[in-house]
Design a protein around this motif. Structure first.
Motif: not given
Length: 183
Positions: A123-149
């Motif tokens: 069982i491995t952790r899904i890496e996701c920080l600073n990567l493009p959002f992937n709806p197959e492995t991630q659930e977006a709970v917030a959509y916030v303004p930031s300096d990132c793309t």
């Protein structure tokens, strides 16, 4: 009554259709053979039916046995995982009764133990920080303004896990809306 021999028919005389008495005996033998053949066919049909019923019963027993074995395997796997998790629970209880000076060290040891259990079960952790959002492995709970793309994961609220490429739990993340301030 007439005494004409042609008009009198003897009951033992040959039939008038042109068949001889030897032909009749052969027909009786053929009919007997046909009757025997019919009995034989009924017997074969009965044997095939019994064989079919046995096979159907064997298949039902097979399905039940496979179901029981599958359930037993599943139960053994859950019991094995439970034994490994109970070790972690025991260590958490020990850490809770310890003094504060060793609490952090105890929690770090428990975390290492938990990671080893997860690794053991692949069982491995899904890496996701600073990567493009992937709806197959991630659930977006917030959509916030930031300096990132826009569409980049900027915060991991709850980590996600997968096993052998299959997602067990999606990561709950905050996604960048991009820089929304106008210049």
């Amino acid at each position: 009554m007439t005494d004409n021999p042609d008009l009198k028919k003897d009951e033992t005389s040959a039939p008038s259709d042109g068949t001889s008495s030897s032909d009749m005996a052969e027909n009786d033998q053929t009919e007997l053979t046909d009757a025997e053949r019919l009995v034989e066919l009924y017997r074969e049909c009965d044997e095939q039916n019994k064989r079919y019923l046995r096979l159907a019963a064997d298949f039902e027993n097979y399905k039940k046995r496979v179901g029981r074995e599958s359930e037993e395997r599943s139960n053994r796997a859950v019991e094995q995982l439970a034994r490994e998790v109970l070790v972690i629970a025991d260590n958490i209880e020990r850490a809770l009764v310890s003094d504060e000076s060793t609490l952090r060290e105890g929690v770090e040891q428990i975390h290492k133990l938990l990671e080893s259990v997860l690794d053991h079960h692949e069982i491995t952790r899904i890496e996701c920080l600073n990567l493009p959002f992937n709806p197959e492995t991630q659930e977006a709970v917030a959509y916030v303004p930031s300096d990132c793309t826009e569409g980049t994961v900027i915060d991991e609220i709850e980590p996600g896990y997968c096993r052998k490429g299959k997602v067990i739990r999606c990561a709950r993340v905050a996604v960048s809306q991009g820089n929304t301030t106008e210049e």
